[in-house]
Design a protein around this motif. Sequence first.
Motif, short mmCIF file in Angstrom:
data_model
loop_
_atom_site.label_atom_id
_atom_site.label_comp_id
_atom_site.label_asym_id
_atom_site.label_seq_id
_atom_site.Cartn_x
_atom_site.Cartn_y
_atom_site.Cartn_z
N SER A 292 0.82 -1.21 0.00
CA SER A 292 0.00 0.00 0.00
C SER A 292 0.85 1.27 0.00
O SER A 292 0.38 2.33 -0.37
N PHE A 293 2.10 1.16 0.41
CA PHE A 293 2.94 2.36 0.52
C PHE A 293 3.64 2.74 -0.79
O PHE A 293 4.27 3.78 -0.86
N ILE A 294 3.58 1.88 -1.79
CA ILE A 294 4.38 2.18 -2.98
C ILE A 294 3.52 2.39 -4.21
O ILE A 294 4.01 2.34 -5.33
N VAL A 295 2.23 2.62 -4.04
CA VAL A 295 1.37 2.72 -5.22
C VAL A 295 0.56 4.01 -5.25
O VAL A 295 -0.34 4.16 -6.08
N TRP A 296 0.88 4.97 -4.38
CA TRP A 296 -0.02 6.12 -4.23
C TRP A 296 -0.24 6.91 -5.51
O TRP A 296 -1.30 7.50 -5.70
N GLY A 297 0.79 6.89 -6.39
CA GLY A 297 0.69 7.73 -7.57
C GLY A 297 -0.37 7.30 -8.57
O GLY A 297 -0.65 8.02 -9.53
N HIS A 298 -1.02 6.12 -8.37
CA HIS A 298 -2.05 5.74 -9.33
C HIS A 298 -3.31 6.59 -9.16
O HIS A 298 -4.23 6.48 -9.95
N GLN A 305 1.90 14.49 -13.23
CA GLN A 305 3.16 13.95 -12.71
C GLN A 305 3.95 13.39 -13.91
O GLN A 305 3.40 13.20 -14.99
N SER A 306 5.23 13.13 -13.69
CA SER A 306 6.06 12.72 -14.82
C SER A 306 5.59 11.37 -15.36
O SER A 306 5.05 10.54 -14.62
N GLU A 307 5.83 11.15 -16.65
CA GLU A 307 5.39 9.91 -17.27
C GLU A 307 6.11 8.72 -16.64
O GLU A 307 5.54 7.65 -16.46
N LEU A 308 7.37 8.94 -16.26
CA LEU A 308 8.14 7.86 -15.63
C LEU A 308 7.46 7.42 -14.35
O LEU A 308 7.23 6.23 -14.12
N ALA A 309 7.11 8.42 -13.51
CA ALA A 309 6.46 8.09 -12.24
C ALA A 309 5.15 7.37 -12.49
O ALA A 309 4.84 6.37 -11.83
N ALA A 310 4.39 7.84 -13.48
CA ALA A 310 3.10 7.22 -13.76
C ALA A 310 3.28 5.76 -14.15
O ALA A 310 2.55 4.88 -13.69
N MET A 311 4.31 5.49 -14.97
CA MET A 311 4.53 4.11 -15.40
C MET A 311 4.94 3.24 -14.22
O MET A 311 4.47 2.11 -14.08
N ILE A 312 5.84 3.77 -13.38
CA ILE A 312 6.27 3.00 -12.21
C ILE A 312 5.07 2.68 -11.32
O ILE A 312 4.88 1.54 -10.89
N PHE A 313 4.25 3.69 -11.09
CA PHE A 313 3.10 3.47 -10.20
C PHE A 313 2.12 2.48 -10.80
O PHE A 313 1.55 1.65 -10.10
N SER A 314 1.90 2.58 -12.11
CA SER A 314 0.97 1.65 -12.74
C SER A 314 1.49 0.23 -12.59
O SER A 314 0.75 -0.68 -12.22
N PHE A 315 2.77 0.06 -12.81
CA PHE A 315 3.40 -1.25 -12.69
C PHE A 315 3.25 -1.80 -11.27
O PHE A 315 2.83 -2.94 -11.05
N THR B 91 8.73 10.09 -5.06
CA THR B 91 8.23 11.42 -5.39
C THR B 91 9.18 12.12 -6.35
O THR B 91 8.78 12.82 -7.27
N MET B 92 10.48 11.89 -6.15
CA MET B 92 11.45 12.53 -7.04
C MET B 92 11.43 11.93 -8.45
O MET B 92 11.81 12.61 -9.39
N PHE B 93 10.97 10.69 -8.55
CA PHE B 93 10.76 10.15 -9.91
C PHE B 93 9.78 11.04 -10.66
O PHE B 93 9.81 11.11 -11.89
N ASP B 94 8.90 11.66 -9.91
CA ASP B 94 8.01 12.62 -10.56
C ASP B 94 8.68 13.98 -10.68
O ASP B 94 8.94 14.46 -11.77
N THR B 95 9.03 14.58 -9.54
CA THR B 95 9.40 16.00 -9.56
C THR B 95 10.63 16.29 -10.41
O THR B 95 10.76 17.37 -10.95
N LEU B 96 11.54 15.35 -10.53
CA LEU B 96 12.75 15.61 -11.31
C LEU B 96 12.65 15.11 -12.75
O LEU B 96 13.58 15.24 -13.52
N ARG B 97 11.53 14.49 -13.08
CA ARG B 97 11.43 13.86 -14.40
C ARG B 97 10.29 14.42 -15.23
O ARG B 97 9.91 13.81 -16.23
N ARG B 98 9.71 15.50 -14.80
CA ARG B 98 8.58 16.03 -15.57
C ARG B 98 9.07 16.53 -16.92
O ARG B 98 10.13 17.13 -17.01
N GLY B 99 8.29 16.27 -17.92
CA GLY B 99 8.65 16.74 -19.25
C GLY B 99 9.63 15.84 -19.95
O GLY B 99 10.15 16.17 -21.01
N ASP B 100 9.93 14.69 -19.41
CA ASP B 100 10.86 13.76 -20.06
C ASP B 100 10.35 13.33 -21.43
O ASP B 100 11.12 13.22 -22.37
N ILE B 101 9.08 13.05 -21.51
CA ILE B 101 8.54 12.52 -22.75
C ILE B 101 7.77 13.58 -23.52
O ILE B 101 8.05 13.84 -24.67
N TYR B 102 6.83 14.20 -22.86
CA TYR B 102 6.10 15.28 -23.52
C TYR B 102 6.58 16.60 -22.95
O TYR B 102 6.62 16.77 -21.74
#
Lengths: 538, 146, 216
Positions: A292-298, A305-315, B91-102
Amino acid sequence: MNKMPETHYLNATKGIKSWLTTVDHKRIGILYLFSIMFFFFIGGMFAILLRLELLTPSELYIDSDTYNQFFTLHGAIMIFLFIIPAIPAILGNFVLPIMIGAKDVAFPRLNLASWYIYMFGSMFAVFSLVSGGVDTGWTFYTPYSTTTSTSVISMTLGAFILGFSSIFTGLNFIVTVHKLRSPGMTWFKMPLFAWGMYATALIQVLATPILGITLLLLIIERTVGIGIFDPAMGGDPVLYQHFFWFYSHPAVYIMILPGMAIISELITAHSHKKIFGYTAIAYSSLGIAFASFIVWGHHMFTSGQSELAAMIFSFLTFFVAIPSGIKVFNWIATLYKGSIAWTTPMLYTLAFLFLFSIGGLTGIFLGALSVDIHLHDTYFIVAHFHYVMVGGTVIAFLGGLHHWWPKMWGRMYNETQAKIACGLIFVGFNMTFFTQFIMGAKGMPRRYHLYDDVYRPFHAFSTYGSWVMAIGFFLMAYYLFRSLYVGKPAGDNPWGALTHEWSITSPPPEHNFESIPITEHGPYDYDKVVAKSTFTEK
Amino acid sequence: MTDNTQTNEPHVLPLSIYLGVGSILIFLTAVTVYAASFNFGEFNLLIAMLIATVKASLVAMYFMHLKYDNKLYLLLFLSAIVFLGIFIVITMFDTLRRGDIYEIKAGAIRDAVIYDSLHITPDAHALEDSLSISTDTTEIVIDTTK
Amino acid sequence: MSQSHTNQPAFMQHHFSDAEQQRESAKLGMWLFLLTEILLFGGLFVFYAIYRAWHPEMFHNAHKVLDVTMGATNTIVLITSSITMALSIRSIQLNKIKQTIWFLVTTLLLAGTFMVIKYFEYEHKIHLGQLPGHYYTYTGVEGTNQHVFFSAYFLMTGLHGIHVFVGMCLIGWLIFKTKAGMFSSQYYTHIEMTGLYWHLVDLIWIFLFPLFYLIG
């Protein structure tokens, strides 16, 4: 015919003062029962009013601002004042210490304090209700929550204070489970309810402080403008969502884990069969707690939020399905060749299995990044979390309440009426929320006051369902209250169950046990030990 | 306490341990202040955090008796750190990576409104600093027209 | 209730079966509380980390206005108070009541010193307008959104300061109760718990000091 014991915890001491200063975990459970059910009623009223307003596409009887306040109050009250504390504070408090053979929780005074903190926090919520309401939604997203003129501060302050109540309950349970188990009660002889409570308590203790600091930061942002969440002050509103969901996603499991804990008890007690896969269920509770602690970004796939974070969270989100799946399969395997008793708690258990499976599986759709983009902020989401929260937690809570009701009061409710109420709630619930899945998939956005005419039949049907559900709840309130006065004495063990609480009188004596009990058999050894039911309808 | 959890006798550490650990802590404070007077570039943060972590571990291990107590407490203590680590890193995967793709069309982070009244114009360098998230990464923008 | 109730010391609560169980429970409870404290501060550390990563130059420029000497002095004061706190627990373990009180008083005085130094630091910053959010009026720091640095500074040191203050109240209460003879080598749970709390407060400062004063 059974007789009520002469002295028990309810009549050991008398008067209002003896209740308000009690440190008995059972009485604190009862105090929580009445205060939490009061807020359940308030939150439920808002739900009925909302559904009524949505009967027609145009304005029926409230304007849009009032509508916004109603759904916010419905959400905030149901989440912070009802569903988070409900099972741990009512049933956990009442049952957990007895189950593990303890005379009380580890810190009885802290336990009472947590009830007072709950009441204190709820006063802030009530204050914000009468002082103009809140219209941000229960999530208090910035930047709207830093700019709206409604009373955000008192509501968030209320939630902040309620957090402490939650932390204290959790802390108490962890220590109780670690240190107060009776001799012979090893970790793996503990009833699964205790395991579930323990996992819940871990989340409460680990996640709630983050909510505390988040709400504090929000209040300071609103007053001082520190520049963390408010873009006008150089802050980042998406960061607020990270902070908020880092607590609130685990909080979802604070809500559902106790429900699962109850189901694990009910399913074996009412099918008189040893639980299937005890260790798997126990560990999966801890697994859920960790996952439960590692999925909040979904919750934030469309937030920017960054696409990278979104993909990690979805996974990562898909991993949550594994322990939940383990539980569901084990429960079903428990039912297999069991001697199923069609009691009210069993009906709720079956309802839970059905509804939670739908709620859980739709959660997997939503965890998939691309699907979520379409379904985000539609009624599909609303239906999904109501299937989990109401279909899962509330149904399990009601099942647990009916299961332990005779233990709490020593009296049995009217089973026929209870079954009718259960049926009404089940049918009404599906009418209300299954419709919303369809509506959501067709694109009806959530939180809209006025909607397009094409959704009219769905909304109307959903509203009719809410009425059916309401009748079920009122019927339940009626027979439960009635049972306090005219219910037949239930005897020590009306269900023929094997956990410790059924070996003492109903209602239990003031200090639970004459002497600390020695655990001789496992909690679910129905294959080795036969416990006779002490109650028959006739 | 040590393994003999059944007795009520406290486990008393010798005075020398407290004084020794205390002296090391004060010495390390001096070291970290001294080290901060040099510029190691990127390693400034690392060095300071390393020393702080050593100090914190000493406090936890000796003053808070984690070294001698039930290991459960150590586990709890570490789990708090781990969960905090999860929070920061993801959280930093988000805050430092925004705009990577789009590409982010609007500026990522703008100046707060209060500076309008303060009449401070952020210098060019600072502006670039604040926008670096989007400017650095424009090269890897995926061309969706292909 | 059937346990040997009559031989039990006054501090025992009825639902524990022996003093050791009671003590261990209190300790576990305290550690869980400390865990919540770490995570409460943790939220602010996340705030710091993310904004520092976004504005490294500004944080570097802004940290220069903080007074390293005062910060370092405070660090040493707080570490020393941690030592005396630890020693007070050692004294009570050895049943030396007078010595315990002496160490507790020293701890309290050192905590007071910390607060006085903190007060002078705050006073100076308030005077210059180096304040969080809307109250920021200082113009001597280059970079964007300098007020965020001071928001973080005041929030983190402020929350820490509140914890120091609460700790002082607790230590004051302990001195009072130790004098009244509440504690002995048989029972000193409250001193031990306060000690754990106090060390945690120290531990958090150990991180705050370099993060704000040294590397910004």
